[in-house]
Write a protein that holds these residues in place. Structure first.
Motif, PDB file in Angstrom:
ATOM      1  N   UNK A  50       0.845  -1.185   0.000  1.00  0.00           N
ATOM      2  CA  UNK A  50       0.000   0.000   0.000  1.00  0.00           C
ATOM      3  C   UNK A  50       0.883   1.238   0.000  1.00  0.00           C
ATOM      4  N   UNK A  51       0.324   2.322  -0.515  1.00  0.00           N
ATOM      5  CA  UNK A  51       1.029   3.599  -0.530  1.00  0.00           C
ATOM      6  C   UNK A  51       0.076   4.698  -0.077  1.00  0.00           C
ATOM      7  N   UNK A  52       0.565   5.587   0.770  1.00  0.00           N
ATOM      8  CA  UNK A  52      -0.215   6.686   1.313  1.00  0.00           C
ATOM      9  C   UNK A  52       0.589   7.973   1.200  1.00  0.00           C
ATOM     10  N   UNK A  53      -0.103   9.091   1.368  1.00  0.00           N
ATOM     11  CA  UNK A  53       0.575  10.384   1.236  1.00  0.00           C
ATOM     12  C   UNK A  53       0.148  11.340   2.343  1.00  0.00           C
ATOM     13  N   UNK A  54       1.142  11.956   2.975  1.00  0.00           N
ATOM     14  CA  UNK A  54       0.905  13.100   3.843  1.00  0.00           C
ATOM     15  C   UNK A  54       1.064  14.313   2.933  1.00  0.00           C
ATOM     16  N   UNK A  55      -0.066  14.908   2.542  1.00  0.00           N
ATOM     17  CA  UNK A  55      -0.032  16.114   1.712  1.00  0.00           C
ATOM     18  C   UNK A  55      -0.073  17.295   2.674  1.00  0.00           C
ATOM     19  N   UNK A 123       2.154  -9.932   5.506  1.00  0.00           N
ATOM     20  CA  UNK A 123       3.287  -9.670   4.627  1.00  0.00           C
ATOM     21  C   UNK A 123       2.881  -8.540   3.682  1.00  0.00           C
ATOM     22  N   UNK A 124       3.062  -7.293   4.110  1.00  0.00           N
ATOM     23  CA  UNK A 124       2.642  -6.156   3.296  1.00  0.00           C
ATOM     24  C   UNK A 124       3.531  -4.954   3.578  1.00  0.00           C
ATOM     25  N   UNK A 125       4.230  -4.500   2.544  1.00  0.00           N
ATOM     26  CA  UNK A 125       5.011  -3.281   2.695  1.00  0.00           C
ATOM     27  C   UNK A 125       4.096  -2.083   2.478  1.00  0.00           C
ATOM     28  N   UNK A 126       4.184  -1.117   3.354  1.00  0.00           N
ATOM     29  CA  UNK A 126       3.446   0.133   3.243  1.00  0.00           C
ATOM     30  C   UNK A 126       4.460   1.262   3.122  1.00  0.00           C
ATOM     31  N   UNK A 127       4.238   2.140   2.156  1.00  0.00           N
ATOM     32  CA  UNK A 127       5.125   3.274   1.943  1.00  0.00           C
ATOM     33  C   UNK A 127       4.305   4.546   2.115  1.00  0.00           C
ATOM     34  N   UNK A 128       4.825   5.458   2.917  1.00  0.00           N
ATOM     35  CA  UNK A 128       4.174   6.747   3.104  1.00  0.00           C
ATOM     36  C   UNK A 128       5.085   7.810   2.500  1.00  0.00           C
ATOM     37  N   UNK A 129       4.483   8.655   1.666  1.00  0.00           N
ATOM     38  CA  UNK A 129       5.203   9.743   1.018  1.00  0.00           C
ATOM     39  C   UNK A 129       4.796  11.070   1.639  1.00  0.00           C
ATOM     40  N   UNK A 130       5.676  12.045   1.498  1.00  0.00           N
ATOM     41  CA  UNK A 130       5.380  13.408   1.902  1.00  0.00           C
ATOM     42  C   UNK A 130       5.258  14.247   0.645  1.00  0.00           C
ATOM     43  N   UNK A 171      -1.777   6.099   8.539  1.00  0.00           N
ATOM     44  CA  UNK A 171      -1.976   7.497   8.924  1.00  0.00           C
ATOM     45  C   UNK A 171      -1.159   7.838  10.163  1.00  0.00           C
ATOM     46  N   UNK A 172      -1.202   6.977  11.166  1.00  0.00           N
ATOM     47  CA  UNK A 172      -0.457   7.230  12.399  1.00  0.00           C
ATOM     48  C   UNK A 172       1.046   7.284  12.106  1.00  0.00           C
ATOM     49  N   UNK A 173       1.559   6.304  11.359  1.00  0.00           N
ATOM     50  CA  UNK A 173       2.998   6.269  11.050  1.00  0.00           C
ATOM     51  C   UNK A 173       3.439   7.506  10.283  1.00  0.00           C
ATOM     52  N   UNK A 174       2.687   7.852   9.236  1.00  0.00           N
ATOM     53  CA  UNK A 174       3.053   9.002   8.425  1.00  0.00           C
ATOM     54  C   UNK A 174       2.979  10.309   9.187  1.00  0.00           C
ATOM     55  N   UNK A 175       1.917  10.480   9.948  1.00  0.00           N
ATOM     56  CA  UNK A 175       1.751  11.726  10.689  1.00  0.00           C
ATOM     57  C   UNK A 175       2.786  11.872  11.805  1.00  0.00           C
ATOM     58  N   UNK A 176       3.099  10.772  12.493  1.00  0.00           N
ATOM     59  CA  UNK A 176       4.136  10.846  13.529  1.00  0.00           C
ATOM     60  C   UNK A 176       5.496  11.168  12.908  1.00  0.00           C
ATOM     61  N   UNK A 177       5.777  10.609  11.736  1.00  0.00           N
ATOM     62  CA  UNK A 177       7.041  10.909  11.049  1.00  0.00           C
ATOM     63  C   UNK A 177       7.119  12.394  10.706  1.00  0.00           C
ATOM     64  N   UNK A 178       6.008  12.975  10.242  1.00  0.00           N
ATOM     65  CA  UNK A 178       5.991  14.407   9.920  1.00  0.00           C
ATOM     66  C   UNK A 178       6.146  15.244  11.187  1.00  0.00           C
ATOM     67  N   UNK A 179       5.472  14.841  12.252  1.00  0.00           N
ATOM     68  CA  UNK A 179       5.603  15.593  13.509  1.00  0.00           C
ATOM     69  C   UNK A 179       7.034  15.537  14.039  1.00  0.00           C
ATOM     70  N   UNK A 180       7.717  14.398  13.864  1.00  0.00           N
ATOM     71  CA  UNK A 180       9.118  14.293  14.275  1.00  0.00           C
ATOM     72  C   UNK A 180      10.005  15.211  13.433  1.00  0.00           C
ATOM     73  N   UNK A 181       9.774  15.237  12.128  1.00  0.00           N
ATOM     74  CA  UNK A 181      10.533  16.148  11.264  1.00  0.00           C
ATOM     75  C   UNK A 181      10.312  17.601  11.662  1.00  0.00           C
ATOM     76  N   UNK A 182       9.075  17.914  11.960  1.00  0.00           N
ATOM     77  CA  UNK A 182       8.726  19.286  12.366  1.00  0.00           C
ATOM     78  C   UNK A 182       9.426  19.653  13.680  1.00  0.00           C
ATOM     79  N   UNK A 183       9.395  18.729  14.651  1.00  0.00           N
ATOM     80  CA  UNK A 183      10.018  18.979  15.954  1.00  0.00           C
ATOM     81  C   UNK A 183      11.534  19.128  15.831  1.00  0.00           C
ATOM     82  N   UNK A 184      12.137  18.446  14.866  1.00  0.00           N
ATOM     83  CA  UNK A 184      13.593  18.517  14.692  1.00  0.00           C
ATOM     84  C   UNK A 184      14.014  19.686  13.805  1.00  0.00           C
TER      85      UNK A 184
END
Length: 187
Positions: A50-55, A123-130, A171-184
């Motif tokens: 699956x692929x998702x996007x944090x726009x 067995x499923x790879x999920x990719x989240x894009x920004x 959604x949780x993984x992608x949003x937490x990754x963005x929040x970490x980038x923002x905090x850093x």
């Protein structure tokens, strides 16, 4: 070419039998042996990636879809995304899904995070894009995908996570990754 030697803590798979094979999933039962000799059966679910996007827009808002998830019997906010078709590039899938589900076209996209939702069973790879920015396509969002589309401020994401209106692993993984980038300061 020689195989890598088996590690002491590695499980042994003696076989796997298919229980159900459908267009989007293969359910099987694996005959598994632990390093200490204990054997048991483990359900295995094989599904397409699956692929998702944090726009994210210039006002630090995230494009999300409000949808009903019948399995949980709940309405939730989710990032746009979906299954990657066979031989499809995940980036292409992610961009297509944003347009179909929201009526917005991402401007730029970069890989944000890759994860497995349930490493012991699925067995499923999920990719989240920004995606930084998006333009309206003029097309209406797919009614089968979302009740509504909204731009959620990053400052409200933690509250949605806490109150359970954002619960999907992608959604949780992608949003937490963005929040970490923002905090850093790297966002």
């Amino acid at each position: 070419m020689t195989a890598e030697p088996k590690r002491a803590s590695e499980w042994t798979i003696h076989g796997e039998r298919i229980v159900d094979d459908t267009r989007r999933a293969v359910l099987s039962i694996a005959d598994v042996e632990l390093p200490d000799g204990v054997r048991f059966e483990q359900y295995v679910l094989r599904v397409p990636g699956a692929a998702m996007v944090v726009v994210l827009d210039d006002d630090e808002r995230v494009l999300m879809v409000w949808r009903h998830r019948f399995i949980m019997k709940r309405w939730v906010w989710e990032l746009p995304g979906g299954y990657v078709d066979q031989a499809e590039d995940p980036l292409t899938c992610a961009a297509r899904e944003v347009e179909e589900e929201t009526g917005w076209r991402p401007r730029t996209m970069e890989k944000l995070v890759t994860f497995q939702p349930m490493v012991g069973t699925i067995d499923q790879e999920n990719v989240v894009y920004l995606a930084r920015g998006a333009d309206p396509t003029g097309a209406a969002p797919d009614i089968n995908e979302a009740e509504r589309v909204g731009w959620i401020p990053l400052t409200e994401i933690q509250q949605h996570l806490t109150n359970g209106t954002i619960v999907g692993a992608g959604s949780v993984s992608g949003l937490l990754a963005v929040l970490l980038l923002r905090a850093s300061g790297k966002l």
